[in-house]
Design a protein around this motif. Structure first.
Motif, mmCIF file in Angstrom:
data_model
loop_
_atom_site.group_PDB
_atom_site.id
_atom_site.type_symbol
_atom_site.label_atom_id
_atom_site.label_comp_id
_atom_site.label_asym_id
_atom_site.label_seq_id
_atom_site.Cartn_x
_atom_site.Cartn_y
_atom_site.Cartn_z
ATOM 1 N N GLY A 244 0.785 -1.230 0.000
ATOM 2 C CA GLY A 244 0.000 0.000 0.000
ATOM 3 C C GLY A 244 0.813 1.274 0.000
ATOM 4 N N GLN A 245 2.144 1.168 0.096
ATOM 5 C CA GLN A 245 3.022 2.332 0.052
ATOM 6 C C GLN A 245 3.482 2.565 -1.388
ATOM 7 O OE1 GLN A 245 3.580 3.996 3.051
ATOM 8 N NE2 GLN A 245 2.158 2.449 3.832
ATOM 9 N N VAL A 246 3.547 3.824 -1.773
ATOM 10 C CA VAL A 246 3.956 4.176 -3.142
ATOM 11 C C VAL A 246 5.436 4.547 -3.147
ATOM 12 C CG1 VAL A 246 3.566 5.723 -5.095
ATOM 13 C CG2 VAL A 246 1.630 5.003 -3.663
ATOM 14 N N VAL A 247 6.245 3.821 -3.922
ATOM 15 C CA VAL A 247 7.651 4.189 -4.089
ATOM 16 C C VAL A 247 7.709 5.519 -4.839
ATOM 17 C CG1 VAL A 247 9.836 3.527 -5.181
ATOM 18 C CG2 VAL A 247 8.428 1.800 -4.022
ATOM 19 N N PRO A 248 8.464 6.516 -4.352
ATOM 20 C CA PRO A 248 8.385 7.864 -4.920
ATOM 21 C C PRO A 248 9.074 8.046 -6.263
ATOM 22 C CG PRO A 248 9.981 7.813 -3.133
ATOM 23 C CD PRO A 248 9.294 6.476 -3.136
ATOM 24 N N TYR A 249 9.735 7.003 -6.770
ATOM 25 C CA TYR A 249 10.406 7.090 -8.070
ATOM 26 C C TYR A 249 9.852 6.014 -8.994
ATOM 27 C CZ TYR A 249 13.801 9.951 -5.580
ATOM 28 O OH TYR A 249 14.399 10.938 -4.827
ATOM 29 N N ALA A 250 9.764 6.351 -10.267
ATOM 30 C CA ALA A 250 9.408 5.388 -11.304
ATOM 31 C C ALA A 250 10.645 5.095 -12.143
ATOM 32 C CB ALA A 250 8.301 5.946 -12.191
ATOM 33 N N LEU A 251 10.627 3.952 -12.814
ATOM 34 C CA LEU A 251 11.651 3.676 -13.814
ATOM 35 C C LEU A 251 10.996 3.800 -15.183
ATOM 36 C CD1 LEU A 251 14.694 2.848 -13.984
ATOM 37 C CD2 LEU A 251 13.822 0.612 -14.719
ATOM 38 N N ALA A 252 11.358 4.853 -15.927
ATOM 39 C CA ALA A 252 10.863 5.042 -17.290
ATOM 40 C C ALA A 252 11.719 4.189 -18.217
ATOM 41 C CB ALA A 252 10.926 6.508 -17.680
ATOM 42 N N ARG A 253 11.092 3.200 -18.842
ATOM 43 C CA ARG A 253 11.811 2.287 -19.738
ATOM 44 C C ARG A 253 11.596 2.781 -21.165
ATOM 45 N NH1 ARG A 253 8.547 -2.514 -17.325
ATOM 46 N NH2 ARG A 253 7.067 -0.778 -17.410
ATOM 47 N N ILE A 254 12.655 3.312 -21.743
ATOM 48 C CA ILE A 254 12.558 4.091 -22.981
ATOM 49 C C ILE A 254 12.924 3.216 -24.185
ATOM 50 C CG2 ILE A 254 13.432 6.120 -24.192
ATOM 51 C CD1 ILE A 254 14.069 7.252 -21.342
ATOM 52 N N PRO A 255 12.024 3.114 -25.169
ATOM 53 C CA PRO A 255 12.321 2.292 -26.351
ATOM 54 C C PRO A 255 13.553 2.818 -27.104
ATOM 55 C CG PRO A 255 9.997 2.899 -26.272
ATOM 56 C CD PRO A 255 10.691 3.722 -25.235
ATOM 57 N N GLN A 256 14.250 1.893 -27.736
ATOM 58 C CA GLN A 256 15.461 2.234 -28.477
ATOM 59 C C GLN A 256 15.363 1.766 -29.924
ATOM 60 O OE1 GLN A 256 18.322 3.854 -26.689
ATOM 61 N NE2 GLN A 256 16.421 4.198 -25.522
ATOM 62 N N ARG A 257 16.087 2.435 -30.783
ATOM 63 C CA ARG A 257 16.292 2.009 -32.169
ATOM 64 C C ARG A 257 14.986 1.680 -32.891
ATOM 65 N NH1 ARG A 257 19.970 -0.301 -28.970
ATOM 66 N NH2 ARG A 257 18.783 -2.250 -28.863
#
Length: 313
Positions: A216-229
């Motif tokens: 129920g706790q929200v981690v304050p950072y996200a990991l943006a997984r960015i497409p390549q090529r």
């Protein structure tokens, strides 16, 4: 505590990026004993569910031999302080059967995270239908005529299977409809298997964001997984590059809405996938990205996980 991890074979872990390893390392640092068992290591005798578990010790190395087996033992799942489900999809019939065994173990007193009934009732793609205010137009069907009509209406769409992971089987079909027939034949097994179609979200160029919820706790950072090529998939397994970043207001609104609901249902660890301001998946089997977020921000995700687990048991 004595912790049992239901996982894939440890010798297949890529420990430099593996979230299960991060959990184990944090547990070992705190003096907890770590055990591992595989799907085939489970047995039901009468009403008792036991596992042939390996007690392992961590070597401290992230290259080569990262663990050593200290012993093997048959034990009832209720004899562990916590059973942590970290088996990767596909959510096939074997995975389904494992949730039934884990649920029987719960009835004998086992503490299982995430709860097996909660995992079983939450397909990682279909679960977004519970929160339509956060989703783009979506269709789930096996029928090619419905899927073709969806493409005709929205022109630029994503097609994906319902039980895969890591971006496997994800296709984008643009306005020209190129290869739509072949893609539908393959993904639907000629109209016999339901798949998901969604409107393409242009913000994917800025990343498919993984937002973690822990008890129920929200981690304050996200990991943006960015497409390549030229890829449409941001998944790290598909070559995406991970960039940790603070949650946006939209990310936080979605996360804080879902967190208490999912925790109440027995989802201890959840990975939300958000593109732009839209929720695209709710991952409940073995959510990842602990190590990338910690490495780039200093926020100890595994530490929060273990804090919450210690409270829960």
């Amino acid at each position: 505590m004595e912790l049992a991890f239901y996982a894939d074979p440890p010798d297949t872990f890529k420990v430099w990026k593996d979230s299960t390893y991060a959990m184990m390392a944090e547990a070992a640092k705190r003096g907890h004993r770590i055990h591992v068992f595989l799907q085939q290591d489970m047995a039901l005798r009468g009403r008792d569910v036991s596992v042939h578990a390996a007690h392992i010790g961590l070597t401290g190395s992230e290259e080569g031999e990262w663990f050593r087996v200290k012993g093997m033992q048959w034990r009832g799942l209720e004899t562990f302080d916590a059973v942590i489900v970290r088996k990767d999809p596909p959510f096939d019939v074997d995975y389904l059967n494992a949730t039934y065994l884990l649920e029987l173990a719960e009835a004998k007193g086992a503490r299982v995270f995430n709860r097996p009934a909660a995992i079983r009732s939450s397909n990682e793609k279909l679960a977004i239908a519970r929160f339509p205010e956060f989703t783009v137009p979506t269709l789930v069907s096996a029928l090619p005529e419905l899927l073709r009509a969806f493409h005709e209406e929205y022109r630029d769409i994503i097609l994906k299977p319902l039980n895969a992971m890591g971006g496997a089987g994800v296709f984008r079909v643009g306005p020209d409809g190129r290869n739509l027939g072949a893609i539908l034949e393959m993904l639907t097994a000629n109209g016999t298997r339901a798949i998901m179609a969604q409107c393409y979200i242009p913000e994917i160029v800025d990343g498919d964001k993984r937002v973690l919820l822990i008890n129920g706790q929200v981690v304050p950072y996200a990991l943006a997984r960015i497409p390549q090529r030229g890829e449409v998939r941001g998944n790290l397994a598909a070559g995406g590059v991970g960039r940790a970043q603070p949650l946006t207001p939209e990310d936080r609104r979605i996360a804080e809405t879902l967190a208490p609901v999912l925790a109440e249902e027995g989802h201890f660890l959840v990975g939300l996938d958000i593109i732009g301001k839209w929720l695209t998946e709710i991952n409940v089997t073995s959510p990842t990205c602990f190590r990338e977020i910690t490495r780039q921000t200093g926020f100890n995700v595994a530490g929060l996980f273990m804090d919450e687990l210690e409270k829960a048991v």
